[in-house]
Design a protein around this motif. Structure first.
Motif, mmCIF file in Angstrom:
data_model
loop_
_atom_site.group_PDB
_atom_site.id
_atom_site.type_symbol
_atom_site.label_atom_id
_atom_site.label_comp_id
_atom_site.label_asym_id
_atom_site.label_seq_id
_atom_site.Cartn_x
_atom_site.Cartn_y
_atom_site.Cartn_z
ATOM 1 N N ALA A 149 0.827 -1.273 -0.466
ATOM 2 C CA ALA A 149 -0.081 -0.326 -0.101
ATOM 3 C C ALA A 149 0.661 1.107 0.565
ATOM 4 N N ILE A 150 0.548 2.166 -0.903
ATOM 5 C CA ILE A 150 1.777 3.243 -1.057
ATOM 6 C C ILE A 150 0.420 4.868 -0.384
ATOM 7 N N THR A 151 0.264 5.163 0.363
ATOM 8 C CA THR A 151 -0.011 7.380 0.917
ATOM 9 C C THR A 151 0.605 7.783 0.183
ATOM 10 N N GLY A 152 0.288 9.093 0.461
ATOM 11 C CA GLY A 152 0.936 10.024 -0.511
ATOM 12 C C GLY A 152 0.957 9.868 -2.061
ATOM 13 N N ALA A 153 0.249 9.155 -2.623
ATOM 14 C CA ALA A 153 0.304 7.783 -4.118
ATOM 15 C C ALA A 153 0.237 9.320 -5.048
ATOM 16 N N ALA A 154 0.147 10.735 -5.145
ATOM 17 C CA ALA A 154 -0.384 11.457 -6.372
ATOM 18 C C ALA A 154 1.071 12.523 -5.786
ATOM 19 N N GLY A 155 1.975 12.404 -5.049
ATOM 20 C CA GLY A 155 2.169 13.693 -4.528
ATOM 21 C C GLY A 155 3.984 12.820 -5.593
ATOM 22 N N ALA A 156 5.294 13.530 -5.119
ATOM 23 C CA ALA A 156 6.260 12.998 -6.100
ATOM 24 C C ALA A 156 7.074 11.850 -5.828
ATOM 25 N N VAL A 157 7.184 11.968 -4.700
ATOM 26 C CA VAL A 157 7.739 10.601 -3.716
ATOM 27 C C VAL A 157 6.741 9.134 -3.759
ATOM 28 N N GLY A 158 5.657 9.571 -3.602
ATOM 29 C CA GLY A 158 4.736 8.385 -3.900
ATOM 30 C C GLY A 158 4.489 7.598 -5.515
ATOM 31 N N LYS A 166 6.178 -1.545 -9.313
ATOM 32 C CA LYS A 166 5.646 -2.351 -10.349
ATOM 33 C C LYS A 166 7.128 -2.614 -11.024
ATOM 34 N N ALA A 167 7.646 -2.016 -10.980
ATOM 35 C CA ALA A 167 8.769 -2.554 -11.843
ATOM 36 C C ALA A 167 9.707 -3.346 -10.975
ATOM 37 N N ASP A 168 9.048 -3.299 -9.796
ATOM 38 C CA ASP A 168 9.845 -5.060 -8.818
ATOM 39 C C ASP A 168 9.335 -5.979 -8.438
ATOM 40 N N GLY A 169 8.088 -5.865 -9.297
ATOM 41 C CA GLY A 169 6.677 -6.876 -10.047
ATOM 42 C C GLY A 169 5.699 -7.326 -8.701
ATOM 43 N N LEU A 170 5.689 -5.722 -7.648
ATOM 44 C CA LEU A 170 4.527 -5.920 -6.503
ATOM 45 C C LEU A 170 3.238 -5.957 -6.799
ATOM 46 N N ARG A 171 2.186 -6.137 -6.604
ATOM 47 C CA ARG A 171 0.770 -4.875 -6.835
ATOM 48 C C ARG A 171 0.743 -4.276 -5.245
ATOM 49 N N VAL A 172 0.204 -3.096 -6.412
ATOM 50 C CA VAL A 172 -0.013 -1.776 -5.142
ATOM 51 C C VAL A 172 -1.362 -0.758 -5.164
ATOM 52 N N ILE A 173 -1.846 -1.486 -4.138
ATOM 53 C CA ILE A 173 -2.892 -0.852 -3.960
ATOM 54 C C ILE A 173 -2.692 0.856 -2.851
ATOM 55 N N ALA A 174 -2.860 2.136 -3.771
ATOM 56 C CA ALA A 174 -2.620 2.959 -3.465
ATOM 57 C C ALA A 174 -3.696 4.353 -3.574
ATOM 58 N N ASP A 175 -3.819 5.348 -2.421
ATOM 59 C CA ASP A 175 -4.960 5.899 -2.365
ATOM 60 C C ASP A 175 -4.466 8.190 -2.912
ATOM 61 N N ALA A 176 -5.720 8.045 -2.831
ATOM 62 C CA ALA A 176 -5.767 9.501 -4.342
ATOM 63 C C ALA A 176 -6.923 9.946 -3.587
ATOM 64 N N ALA A 177 -6.462 11.357 -3.706
ATOM 65 C CA ALA A 177 -7.666 12.321 -3.808
ATOM 66 C C ALA A 177 -8.855 12.569 -5.238
ATOM 67 N N LEU A 178 -9.534 12.329 -5.279
ATOM 68 C CA LEU A 178 -10.984 12.551 -6.314
ATOM 69 C C LEU A 178 -9.994 13.523 -7.840
ATOM 70 N N LYS A 179 -9.667 14.116 -7.337
ATOM 71 C CA LYS A 179 -8.462 14.979 -8.480
ATOM 72 C C LYS A 179 -8.016 14.375 -9.387
ATOM 73 N N ASP A 180 -7.225 13.205 -8.059
ATOM 74 C CA ASP A 180 -5.889 12.433 -9.135
ATOM 75 C C ASP A 180 -5.757 11.321 -8.873
ATOM 76 N N VAL A 181 -6.981 10.731 -8.753
ATOM 77 C CA VAL A 181 -7.340 9.474 -9.212
ATOM 78 C C VAL A 181 -6.437 9.482 -9.927
ATOM 79 N N GLN A 182 -6.818 9.422 -11.917
ATOM 80 C CA GLN A 182 -6.672 9.045 -12.839
ATOM 81 C C GLN A 182 -5.509 9.395 -12.793
ATOM 82 N N LEU A 183 -4.540 10.330 -12.229
ATOM 83 C CA LEU A 183 -3.154 10.335 -12.342
ATOM 84 C C LEU A 183 -1.843 8.958 -11.351
ATOM 85 N N VAL A 184 -3.039 8.832 -10.343
ATOM 86 C CA VAL A 184 -2.740 7.355 -10.026
ATOM 87 C C VAL A 184 -2.154 6.443 -10.310
#
Length: 311
Positions: A149-158, A166-184
């Protein structure tokens, strides 16, 4: 040389132009003529006297990552870089040693070639932010196929954490504000859930036993740790975060200076950026003389990437 820094701590208004002696590269060091330096949250901590100032006297120059060209190589330095090469670098701030300056000297292990196809402005956002994400994932030690799981996923580090996971072969569950869902989603997250207090419960609906690891780039590890399974791992960027051990969870803090000389990791980030597997996100560019405005904008928040100062 021209630099932007401070002689007293405070708000953005304490930043001002400094005239400093040009640093010289010693053996094992490389000097960069800086063309772009990224503005990061840690820079505001330097400005307020909360980070990287305890062992140095003023003035202080913030800035932990930069892009530019090599203009001096210390005698006997072991490097394949040459004068004029385009490079990126991470800097551990100390006194006047920071990236908000026309010239920056760093250990040879802290500098690599800039990604081919990226501008200096874009490339400047990679070293410190990318290495922070890389360190977080390394601390989790997750095997291929694990869920993170990744918090702050829309940010630079996130955002880098999502793509590196994803490059490491992991399944990713991320958070996002509504405006950032498409970005994430575009960054490659497998599942994007609303950010906020309900995030842990929503994660548990996706993974009833809890995720294997959590990369917390939003500084909220304590409130979202219940999304992690018993015996799982947490890596957080929260300053002074408590190292919780409840339910056997191991929590560690990312401290990117520990990776500042990890040249192999930095060069791997460069390669992933060249391959289009890491997205270099610039929210805005400003001339270095407008560093005050850059810090004000950063503290307002909500930027879709990093502000970059140009020289």
């Amino acid at each position: 040389m021209k630099a932007i820094g401070l002689t007293q701590f405070g708000g953005p208004e304490v930043l001002h132009l400094l005239d400093l002696p040009a640093p010289q590269a010693r053996p094992g060091e490389i000097r960069i003529r800086v063309s772009a330096a990224t503005v990061n949250p840690v820079d505001t901590m330097v400005r307020r006297g909360l980070a990287f100032v305890s062992d140095a006297a003023p003035p202080y120059v913030p800035g932990m990552e930069a892009a530019g060209v090599v203009d001096q190589i210390g005698e006997g330095t072991d490097t394949d870089l040459r004068i004029g090469d385009r490079v990126i670098a991470i800097a551990v701030v100390s006194g006047t040693h920071g990236a908000y300056a026309e010239q920056l000297v760093v250990p040879a292990e802290s500098v690599v070639r800039a990604p081919v196809g990226a501008t200096d402005i874009e490339a400047a956002t990679l070293p410190m932010n990318g290495l922070t994400a890389r360190m977080a994932l390394d601390l989790l030690e997750l095997p291929v196929g694990a869920t993170v799981a990744i918090t702050g996923a829309a940010g630079a580090v996130g955002g880098y954490a999502v793509q590196l996971a994803k490059a490491d072969g992991l399944r990713v569950i991320a958070d996002a504000a509504l405006k950032d869902v498409q970005l994430v989603n575009d960054l490659g997250a497998d599942v994007v859930l609303p950010r906020g207090e309900s995030f842990p419960e929503l994660v548990r609906k996706e993974v009833p036993d809890g995720v294997d690891g959590l990369v917390d780039t939003a500084g909220i590890a304590q409130s979202v740790a219940r999304a992690v399974r018993d015996g799982g791992r947490v890596a957080t960027s929260a300053p002074g975060a408590a190292l919780a051990t409840e339910r056997g969870i191991v929590t560690e803090r990312t401290f990117v200076p520990n990776y500042a000389r990890h040249r192999v990791a930095l060069d791997q980030l460069r390669q992933l950026a060249e391959q289009g597997r890491l997205t270099l996100r610039v929210a805005r560019t400003l001339p270095v003389e407008q560093a005050i405005e850059a810090h004000r904008l950063l503290e307002i928040g909500g930027l879709p990437g990093r502000i970059v100062l140009t020289f």
